[in-house]
Enzyme design. Sequence first.
Site, PDB file in Angstrom:
ATOM      1  N   LYS A 117      22.590  34.605  30.202  1.00 42.83           N
ATOM      2  CA  LYS A 117      23.206  35.490  29.217  1.00 42.83           C
ATOM      3  C   LYS A 117      24.727  35.432  29.344  1.00 42.83           C
ATOM      4  O   LYS A 117      25.239  35.127  30.419  1.00 42.83           O
ATOM      5  CB  LYS A 117      22.760  36.936  29.479  1.00 42.83           C
ATOM      6  CG  LYS A 117      21.337  37.240  29.088  1.00 42.83           C
ATOM      7  CD  LYS A 117      21.027  38.724  29.323  1.00 42.83           C
ATOM      8  CE  LYS A 117      19.582  39.039  28.966  1.00 42.83           C
ATOM      9  NZ  LYS A 117      19.283  38.914  27.537  1.00 42.83           N
TER      10      LYS A 117
ATOM     11  N   ARG B   2       8.091  38.623  27.547  1.00 45.80           N
ATOM     12  CA  ARG B   2       6.784  38.297  26.963  1.00 45.80           C
ATOM     13  C   ARG B   2       5.942  37.492  27.938  1.00 45.80           C
ATOM     14  O   ARG B   2       4.713  37.528  27.881  1.00 45.80           O
ATOM     15  CB  ARG B   2       6.995  37.571  25.624  1.00 45.80           C
ATOM     16  CG  ARG B   2       7.727  36.276  25.726  1.00 45.80           C
ATOM     17  CD  ARG B   2       8.320  35.840  24.394  1.00 45.80           C
ATOM     18  NE  ARG B   2       9.481  36.666  24.014  1.00 45.80           N
ATOM     19  CZ  ARG B   2      10.111  36.580  22.858  1.00 45.80           C
ATOM     20  NH1 ARG B   2       9.704  35.717  21.950  1.00 45.80           N
ATOM     21  NH2 ARG B   2      11.125  37.359  22.588  1.00 45.80           N
TER      22      ARG B   2
END
Length: 508
Positions: A281, A355
Site C-alpha cells: 500500500k 477475502r
Amino acid sequence: MELKVQTGDITTWKGDGIVVNLFEGAMAPDGGAGAVDKKLRGVLTKLIKRGEIKGKLGSAAMVHTFDKLPADRVCVVGLGKQGEFTLDRARQAAAAGVKALRNAGAKKIASVVHGAGSLGNLDPESAAQANAEGIILGLWQFRKYFSDNSDVKTVDEVVLLERDPSKLKVMKAGAARGEILAHATNLARDLTNEPGNAMTPTHLAQIAKEIAKKNGLEYEVIDRDKAKKLGMGAFLGVAQGSDEPPYIIILRYLGGGKKSAPGLGLIGKAITFDSGGISLKPSEGMQDMKGDMAGGAAVLAAMQAIGQLQPAINVTGIVAATENLPSGKAFKPGDILKASNGKTIEIISTDAEGRLVLADALVYATKTLKLAPVVDAATLTGAMVVALGHHRTGVFSNDKELTELLAKIGEETGEKNWAMPMDPEYAEQIKSEWADLKNSGGRPAGSIIGALFLKHFVGETAWAHLDIAGSVGGLIGANKENGYKNKFGNGTPTRTFVHLALALAGKK
Ligand code: BES
Ligand code: MN
Ligand code: ZN
C-alpha cells in the site's frame, strides 16, 4: 463509571450536572426540562425564545444553576424534530449530554431517560437500554498509550432518573442489557484501536481465551500446522509473509444445548496489520491498517455479550487472524493458492487478502461446522467507502430474510445497514486464466466483487457479508466523531451481531 437507574425528581438531585432534553422547534420545555425551567424561574424558556437553545439533534446547551437547583449545571440536549425521533436518536442525545458535562468537568451526573417521556413515546425498557448504550459508548476514550493522563476528564457516576416508580423494573432490565451491549462494543473499540505491534494474532487469541473463560464459552484455535492439515491454503498464503504465528480463533457459546442445530456463525476478518504485502500500500495512511482486524474484534466482543445475555441458541465465532506483510517468504501476484474447499485462486493483488483469509474461515464455518446462518464482518474493500461512505455498512447476502432482519436490526442499533447487489454478471471480473478464481477484479464495483468472491466459499448456506470498511470509522483518512460513535474503530457491528443472536433465539 457506574451507571444506576433510580426513581426520583431531577430537580432535587444533588451532583455536578443534570441532563434534560428538548425537541427541535418546541417553544416551551416540558417534562424534566419543564420542571427544571420552573425552578430556574423560566431561564430555559427565555433561552429558547432567544434562539440560544434550539433542540437540534446532537446539541448540548449548558446552563449554570447558581444554587437555584442542587445540581451545578443543567445540560439541555437536543432530540431533533419530534416527527423524526427514533431509538437511535435517544442514544445520540444521551451521549451528547454526558460528553458535554464531562468536558465541563462533571463527575457525578443524573439524566432523564431520553425518549421515555410522553413526546418521545419509546417503551421504557428500550429507551433505558438506548440511553445506557449512548452514555457508555459516548464516554469511551482510548488513552492507554499516553504517558500523562492527569488532565483527562472522566465521569464517575451517571444516574438515569425516572419519576414513575412503576417503570423502574423494566428500565433497570433495559439499562442492564444496554450496559452489556455497550461494554462489548467498547471492547471491540479497544481491540481495534490497539497498535499492530501490540495486537498481534497471538495477543488476539489470548484475549479470546480470556473472554471465553470469563463468559462460559468454549475456546479453540487452529494454528499454522492444523491449518495446513485442513488444507487452508488461502489463509496460509496470506500468513506466509509474516513471522507472527497466524490463528483461526474459535469461540463457542452453547445456548441451544449440545444436541440442537449447530447454530449461528459469526465470522471476522482480523488482519492485525495490512501493509498490502508485496502489492504494498502507499505509505500515506497505512498506519490506519492496524484497524483491519475490526471485523474480528466485533466477533469476539459480540461473543462476550452473547455469553452474558445467554440467548437460547448456539453461536460460534470464528476469527481469521494474521498479519499481511511483504517478506522473502511472502505470497506474490501470480501465485496460485488452494482453499480448503478445493478451489484454486490466482493472486492478482496480495492486498486483496481479506477475502482469502475469510474463504477458509467460511468453508470451516459452513462445511465443517455446518453453521447456519453465517454472517461475516470485514474491512474488506476501500470501494465500500466510495459506495456508502461512513454511515452505513454494505450488506451482501444470498438470503432475503437475513437481509431484512439485518436492515431492521441496523435501524434499532444505529449500526445502519444497506443491502447491496450481487448480480452474477459481475462475476466475470474474477474469472482467471489460470485458476478457478482470481482474487481481484479491478476497480469497478470493488465491494460487489469482494462479496462475489466470498460467495464461492459458503455453498448453499444462508449467509451475509458485512463490509464495514467505511462504517467502522477512520480507516480511510480522517473520519469524524459522530454522537456516541468515536472516529476510529467504533465497534460496528458488535451490537448487530448480538441482536442477531437474540432475534434468532426468539428472545427479541
Ligand atoms: N483492508 C483493505 C480494505 C480497506 C481499505 C479497508 C481502506 C478500510 C480502509 C483490504 O485488504 C484491501 O486492501 N482491499 C483492496 C482490494 C483490491 C486490491 C481488490 C482495496 O480495497 O483496494
Ligand atoms: Mn489489503
Ligand atoms: Zn485488508
